[in-house]
Design a protein around this motif. Sequence first.
Motif, PDB file in Angstrom:
ATOM      1  N   LEU A  54       0.677  -1.320   0.005  1.00 59.40           N
ATOM      2  CA  LEU A  54       0.023   0.056  -0.155  1.00 59.40           C
ATOM      3  C   LEU A  54       0.950   1.184  -0.087  1.00 59.40           C
ATOM      4  N   LEU A  55       2.043   1.181   0.637  1.00 62.19           N
ATOM      5  CA  LEU A  55       2.804   2.416   0.655  1.00 62.19           C
ATOM      6  C   LEU A  55       3.414   2.535  -0.736  1.00 62.19           C
ATOM      7  N   LYS A  56       3.555   1.315  -1.288  1.00 60.98           N
ATOM      8  CA  LYS A  56       4.193   1.688  -2.868  1.00 60.98           C
ATOM      9  C   LYS A  56       3.001   2.129  -3.779  1.00 60.98           C
ATOM     10  N   SER A  57       1.913   1.515  -3.548  1.00 58.85           N
ATOM     11  CA  SER A  57       0.608   1.920  -4.159  1.00 58.85           C
ATOM     12  C   SER A  57       0.504   3.747  -4.165  1.00 58.85           C
ATOM     13  N   LEU A  58       0.652   4.110  -2.797  1.00 56.98           N
ATOM     14  CA  LEU A  58       0.277   5.644  -2.515  1.00 56.98           C
ATOM     15  C   LEU A  58       1.580   6.383  -3.130  1.00 56.98           C
ATOM     16  N   ALA A  59       2.810   5.772  -3.134  1.00 61.10           N
ATOM     17  CA  ALA A  59       3.828   6.462  -3.754  1.00 61.10           C
ATOM     18  C   ALA A  59       3.509   6.562  -5.330  1.00 61.10           C
ATOM     19  N   GLY A  60       3.316   5.513  -5.940  1.00 62.81           N
ATOM     20  CA  GLY A  60       3.047   5.470  -7.193  1.00 62.81           C
ATOM     21  C   GLY A  60       1.793   6.340  -7.742  1.00 62.81           C
ATOM     22  N   GLU A  61       0.754   6.474  -7.043  1.00 63.86           N
ATOM     23  CA  GLU A  61      -0.155   7.220  -7.071  1.00 63.86           C
ATOM     24  C   GLU A  61      -0.031   8.781  -7.188  1.00 63.86           C
ATOM     25  N   ARG A  62       0.889   9.121  -6.176  1.00 62.30           N
ATOM     26  CA  ARG A  62       1.628  10.519  -6.163  1.00 62.30           C
ATOM     27  C   ARG A  62       2.465  10.751  -7.198  1.00 62.30           C
ATOM     28  N   ALA A  63       3.206   9.682  -7.845  1.00 60.32           N
ATOM     29  CA  ALA A  63       3.857   9.752  -9.013  1.00 60.32           C
ATOM     30  C   ALA A  63       3.196  10.232 -10.238  1.00 60.32           C
ATOM     31  N   PHE A  64       2.189   9.573 -10.305  1.00 62.63           N
ATOM     32  CA  PHE A  64       1.113   9.817 -11.636  1.00 62.63           C
ATOM     33  C   PHE A  64       0.785  11.059 -11.264  1.00 62.63           C
ATOM     34  N   VAL A  65       0.287  11.584 -10.215  1.00 59.34           N
ATOM     35  CA  VAL A  65      -0.506  12.977 -10.283  1.00 59.34           C
ATOM     36  C   VAL A  65       0.645  14.119 -10.393  1.00 59.34           C
ATOM     37  N   THR A  66       1.684  13.737  -9.988  1.00 62.07           N
ATOM     38  CA  THR A  66       3.028  14.765 -10.123  1.00 62.07           C
ATOM     39  C   THR A  66       3.316  15.053 -11.716  1.00 62.07           C
ATOM     40  N   GLN A  67       3.527  13.645 -12.312  1.00 64.42           N
ATOM     41  CA  GLN A  67       3.518  13.650 -13.902  1.00 64.42           C
ATOM     42  C   GLN A  67       2.337  14.304 -14.595  1.00 64.42           C
ATOM     43  N   LEU A  68       1.048  14.065 -14.182  1.00 66.97           N
ATOM     44  CA  LEU A  68       0.017  14.764 -14.819  1.00 66.97           C
ATOM     45  C   LEU A  68       0.030  16.344 -14.665  1.00 66.97           C
ATOM     46  N   SER A  69      -0.203  16.578 -13.395  1.00 69.94           N
ATOM     47  CA  SER A  69      -0.866  17.852 -12.806  1.00 69.94           C
ATOM     48  C   SER A  69       0.555  18.615 -12.109  1.00 69.94           C
ATOM     49  N   GLY A  70       1.503  18.122 -11.853  1.00 66.98           N
ATOM     50  CA  GLY A  70       2.446  18.992 -11.302  1.00 66.98           C
ATOM     51  C   GLY A  70       2.719  18.839  -9.857  1.00 66.98           C
ATOM     52  N   GLN A  71       3.904  19.151  -9.423  1.00 64.94           N
ATOM     53  CA  GLN A  71       4.033  18.997  -7.854  1.00 64.94           C
ATOM     54  C   GLN A  71       3.067  19.605  -6.920  1.00 64.94           C
ATOM     55  N   GLN A  72       2.721  20.891  -7.200  1.00 63.48           N
ATOM     56  CA  GLN A  72       1.796  21.576  -6.463  1.00 63.48           C
ATOM     57  C   GLN A  72       0.465  20.924  -6.426  1.00 63.48           C
ATOM     58  N   MET A 113      -3.724  -0.310  -5.640  1.00 63.15           N
ATOM     59  CA  MET A 113      -2.871  -0.527  -6.589  1.00 63.15           C
ATOM     60  C   MET A 113      -2.665   0.839  -7.210  1.00 63.15           C
ATOM     61  N   PRO A 114      -1.481   1.422  -7.684  1.00 60.05           N
ATOM     62  CA  PRO A 114      -1.363   2.404  -8.428  1.00 60.05           C
ATOM     63  C   PRO A 114      -2.014   2.424  -9.795  1.00 60.05           C
ATOM     64  N   LEU A 115      -2.657   3.604 -10.028  1.00 59.15           N
ATOM     65  CA  LEU A 115      -3.434   3.576 -11.469  1.00 59.15           C
ATOM     66  C   LEU A 115      -3.442   4.891 -11.998  1.00 59.15           C
ATOM     67  N   PRO A 116      -3.121   5.203 -13.038  1.00 59.26           N
ATOM     68  CA  PRO A 116      -2.940   6.633 -13.832  1.00 59.26           C
ATOM     69  C   PRO A 116      -3.962   7.386 -13.350  1.00 59.26           C
ATOM     70  N   SER A 117      -3.517   8.579 -12.996  1.00 60.36           N
ATOM     71  CA  SER A 117      -4.313   9.729 -12.385  1.00 60.36           C
ATOM     72  C   SER A 117      -5.476  10.090 -13.513  1.00 60.36           C
ATOM     73  N   VAL A 118      -4.838   9.942 -14.775  1.00 54.86           N
ATOM     74  CA  VAL A 118      -5.931  10.442 -15.925  1.00 54.86           C
ATOM     75  C   VAL A 118      -7.314   9.720 -15.840  1.00 54.86           C
ATOM     76  N   VAL A 119      -7.352   8.871 -14.784  1.00 55.96           N
ATOM     77  CA  VAL A 119      -8.808   8.218 -14.848  1.00 55.96           C
ATOM     78  C   VAL A 119      -9.824   9.283 -14.326  1.00 55.96           C
ATOM     79  N   ALA A 120      -9.356  10.009 -13.472  1.00 54.15           N
ATOM     80  CA  ALA A 120     -10.239  11.135 -12.703  1.00 54.15           C
ATOM     81  C   ALA A 120     -10.512  12.171 -13.958  1.00 54.15           C
ATOM     82  N   PRO A 121      -9.843  12.703 -14.423  1.00 57.85           N
ATOM     83  CA  PRO A 121     -10.591  13.764 -15.655  1.00 57.85           C
ATOM     84  C   PRO A 121     -11.283  12.878 -16.663  1.00 57.85           C
ATOM     85  N   LEU A 122     -10.831  11.840 -17.127  1.00 52.63           N
ATOM     86  CA  LEU A 122     -11.456  11.242 -17.905  1.00 52.63           C
ATOM     87  C   LEU A 122     -12.830  10.723 -17.722  1.00 52.63           C
ATOM     88  N   ALA A 123     -12.958  10.582 -16.652  1.00 50.93           N
ATOM     89  CA  ALA A 123     -14.439  10.112 -15.749  1.00 50.93           C
ATOM     90  C   ALA A 123     -15.353  11.278 -15.713  1.00 50.93           C
TER      91      ALA A 123
END
Length: 200
Positions: free
Chosen positions: A35-53, A171-181
């Motif tokens: 779960l820690l890896k999943s959360l870290a992966g999720e944050r990495a996806f968000v950073t890539q898509l939307s930036g660190q802020q 599990m970590p999933l690309p954060s693009v799911v949110a805007p696509l939904a």
Amino acid sequence: MAKDQKEQGRFTALWIVLALIVAIGTWIFITPEHLLKSLAGERAFVTQLSGQQADQWIFGKMISVSVSQIQGMSDAIKDAKDTPGAFKEWIQNRIVVTWLWGSLVVYRVNLLMLFWFILMPLTIAVAIDGYSTRMIRTFQFSSQSPIRHRIGVLISTIVIFGVAIWLVLPMPLPSVVAPLAIVSIGWATWMWVSNLQKRI
């Protein structure tokens, strides 16, 4: 008709039971490290898509919700120390797993809210356009499409269920799911609103 509804209710109940069994089984065997890896992966996806802020804002919201649970989690872990045998470590891990899994869900909920606020004007505009299209068609000699209306309702239902599943998947999933939904919901809303029957 009543028979079909009864069978559909049984089918839905079966899926709910299966989902609960899968969720409980996952909770029993999943590890805090995963779960820690999943959360870290999720944050990495968000950073890539939307930036660190964006990630910092979402993570801050998650922490503000989760921090109130830390004390309760610590107390539960202390209470679990009195558990005899090999179950002590497992129970302590389940407590941590519950907290981490909940934190992942809260992170995704805030991610969804962030994109909802960003895309809300577009979604509202699309819905209004669908309603305007339907009103214009009421004064035209044209027929509404029940098939398109049905497709719009079906897509909305599928997206809502898909988002619900995405929120809880550990599990970590690309954060693009949110805007696509959100965009899909907007398009589906236009589809079924614009094709409402004229007599309504």
